[in-house]
Enzyme design. Sequence first.
Site, PDB file in Angstrom:
ATOM      1  N   ASN A  12    -105.709  -8.505 -20.716  1.00 27.13           N
ATOM      2  CA  ASN A  12    -104.605  -7.610 -21.048  1.00 27.13           C
ATOM      3  C   ASN A  12    -104.915  -6.268 -20.385  1.00 27.13           C
ATOM      4  O   ASN A  12    -105.715  -5.481 -20.895  1.00 27.13           O
ATOM      5  CB  ASN A  12    -104.521  -7.483 -22.577  1.00 27.13           C
ATOM      6  CG  ASN A  12    -103.365  -6.601 -23.023  1.00 27.13           C
ATOM      7  OD1 ASN A  12    -102.727  -5.941 -22.205  1.00 27.13           O
ATOM      8  ND2 ASN A  12    -103.112  -6.579 -24.313  1.00 27.13           N
ATOM      9  N   ARG A 104    -101.616 -11.104 -19.749  1.00 24.40           N
ATOM     10  CA  ARG A 104    -100.458 -10.578 -20.458  1.00 24.40           C
ATOM     11  C   ARG A 104     -99.663  -9.748 -19.451  1.00 24.40           C
ATOM     12  O   ARG A 104    -100.200  -8.830 -18.820  1.00 24.40           O
ATOM     13  CB  ARG A 104    -100.913  -9.672 -21.599  1.00 24.40           C
ATOM     14  CG  ARG A 104     -99.726  -9.046 -22.283  1.00 24.40           C
ATOM     15  CD  ARG A 104    -100.135  -7.924 -23.191  1.00 24.40           C
ATOM     16  NE  ARG A 104     -98.965  -7.383 -23.859  1.00 24.40           N
ATOM     17  CZ  ARG A 104     -98.884  -6.154 -24.320  1.00 24.40           C
ATOM     18  NH1 ARG A 104     -99.889  -5.314 -24.165  1.00 24.40           N
ATOM     19  NH2 ARG A 104     -97.789  -5.752 -24.915  1.00 24.40           N
ATOM     20  N   HIS A 193     -93.276  -7.460 -27.330  1.00 20.51           N
ATOM     21  CA  HIS A 193     -94.121  -8.100 -28.354  1.00 20.51           C
ATOM     22  C   HIS A 193     -93.748  -9.573 -28.555  1.00 20.51           C
ATOM     23  O   HIS A 193     -94.029 -10.151 -29.603  1.00 20.51           O
ATOM     24  CB  HIS A 193     -93.968  -7.424 -29.749  1.00 20.51           C
ATOM     25  CG  HIS A 193     -94.519  -6.042 -29.845  1.00 20.51           C
ATOM     26  ND1 HIS A 193     -93.923  -5.064 -30.613  1.00 20.51           N
ATOM     27  CD2 HIS A 193     -95.616  -5.473 -29.293  1.00 20.51           C
ATOM     28  CE1 HIS A 193     -94.620  -3.947 -30.523  1.00 20.51           C
ATOM     29  NE2 HIS A 193     -95.650  -4.166 -29.732  1.00 20.51           N
ATOM     30  N   ARG A 254     -93.571   6.817 -31.006  1.00 15.25           N
ATOM     31  CA  ARG A 254     -92.230   6.682 -30.414  1.00 15.25           C
ATOM     32  C   ARG A 254     -91.152   6.820 -31.487  1.00 15.25           C
ATOM     33  O   ARG A 254     -91.320   6.352 -32.610  1.00 15.25           O
ATOM     34  CB  ARG A 254     -92.076   5.321 -29.743  1.00 15.25           C
ATOM     35  CG  ARG A 254     -93.010   5.107 -28.587  1.00 15.25           C
ATOM     36  CD  ARG A 254     -92.801   3.736 -27.952  1.00 15.25           C
ATOM     37  NE  ARG A 254     -94.064   3.255 -27.421  1.00 15.25           N
ATOM     38  CZ  ARG A 254     -94.467   1.985 -27.456  1.00 15.25           C
ATOM     39  NH1 ARG A 254     -93.693   1.050 -27.950  1.00 15.25           N
ATOM     40  NH2 ARG A 254     -95.635   1.653 -26.967  1.00 15.25           N
ATOM     41  N   GLU A 397    -102.271 -12.477 -30.415  1.00 18.33           N
ATOM     42  CA  GLU A 397    -101.617 -12.584 -29.106  1.00 18.33           C
ATOM     43  C   GLU A 397    -102.535 -13.235 -28.073  1.00 18.33           C
ATOM     44  O   GLU A 397    -102.070 -13.972 -27.214  1.00 18.33           O
ATOM     45  CB  GLU A 397    -101.163 -11.190 -28.643  1.00 18.33           C
ATOM     46  CG  GLU A 397     -99.987 -10.694 -29.472  1.00 18.33           C
ATOM     47  CD  GLU A 397     -99.752  -9.192 -29.353  1.00 18.33           C
ATOM     48  OE1 GLU A 397    -100.462  -8.434 -30.036  1.00 18.33           O
ATOM     49  OE2 GLU A 397     -98.869  -8.785 -28.592  1.00 18.33           O
TER      50      GLU A 397
END
Length: 411
Positions: A12, A104, A193, A254, A397
């Site tokens: 990743n 990823r 996601h 965010r 993940e």
Amino acid sequence: MTATATRVLVLNSGSSSVKYQLLDMNPDSGGGPAAGTRLAVGLVERIGEETSRLAHTPLATGGDKRETEGPIADHEAALKAVAAELSADGLGLDSPQLAAIGHRVVHGGLKFTAPTVIDDAVLQEIERLVPVAPLHNPANITGIRTAQALRPDLPQVAVFDTAFHTTMPEYAARYAIDVATADAHRIRRYGFHGTSHAYVSRKTAELLGKDPSEVNVIVLHLGNGASASAVAGGRCVDTSMGLTPLEGLVMGTRSGDIDPAVTFHLKRVAGMSEDDVDVLLNKKSGLVGLCGDNDMREIRRRIDEGDERARLAFDIYIHRLKKYIGAYTAVLGRVDAVAFTAGVGENAAPVRAAALAGLEEMGLAVDADLNAVRSGEPRLISPEYARVAAAVVPTDEELEIAQQTYALVSA
Ligand code: ADP
């Protein structure tokens, strides 16, 4: 690939970091069919700085975490350092047991609906998507190129964050703006996601003892970034993130949903530049903008001390979550479970309790004792009488990427 090649390295690659895990997908290595036994995990941070750090844990040998600090100039140097750490444990990238490297990749646009073996054309397409994912895809591409240079003979697989969301119907994926403009610039809701939403929705069905095709699940992925998804019978029908990961829930830094006119206002009236607005909404908003902290543990501690700003930040965060739970209940028509996952969702019991408080009319309730349990396992937190199950389902993940990668190269 040889018959004994059952290991997958998951990479990743971020702009200044590389997270990695080496897994053995051999069912004989313990844990059942392609359960994935973790052989090593690690992280390289602050790439390109004087104080880069590599933390490596060799799980296969049961050794302690090894940490090294010192300048690591770029991703190539980072991956070479990772390879050296793996070699030291007899798990080197030159091993014939390595079947593939799974990457990823954040943005796969509309083209990539499934994990894909990377060739030149695939890499070009990922590059073509840089304008819609300027913060993420360039780092992913660098990671892929570096890994290819180290093992040019090995299959490299891209697993896309957007893929799970490509099943969204057109009416959920399109913004209500001029179609020609939207199409010319590939403006639509892609969602992110996805690897986590796929894994968690499937695990939630398993927890309920049902096949994924039989259940409707609302997944709340609440980490530093946060997103919700509505999953009907194993297929995503709506998700809260959009063209970029800025839309939707209140996140660590965010804003999530906001009237787009706020951006015109900031430029025209407050005199901010495009970059200023970008930084404001992505880095200085959300929980950190509201109260100065983005860690839910710290926010809860401040609330316990009577801090009003932390309280308001928490309330805004919960209010937005509730709106999405309500909206996705309407979208799905029938909901079987609401699943909480990622750092906040898995650990912050007060967030789960507050998000579902007052939703009894929608069949949702939380059992305080079950909600207080701390565990790394999927578990129910709703009382038996609740019509809709509430669950904590830890995400994984890396395992999902390894499984998808291995399934593709061993098929
Ligand atoms: P990322 O989006 O970076 O992958 P994670 O899923 O790891 O994020 O979530 C990180 C966040 O999880 C932290 O910022 C913090 O708010 C929250 N978190 C982690 N542990 C706890 C805890 N024990 N209690 C409450 N919140 C927690």
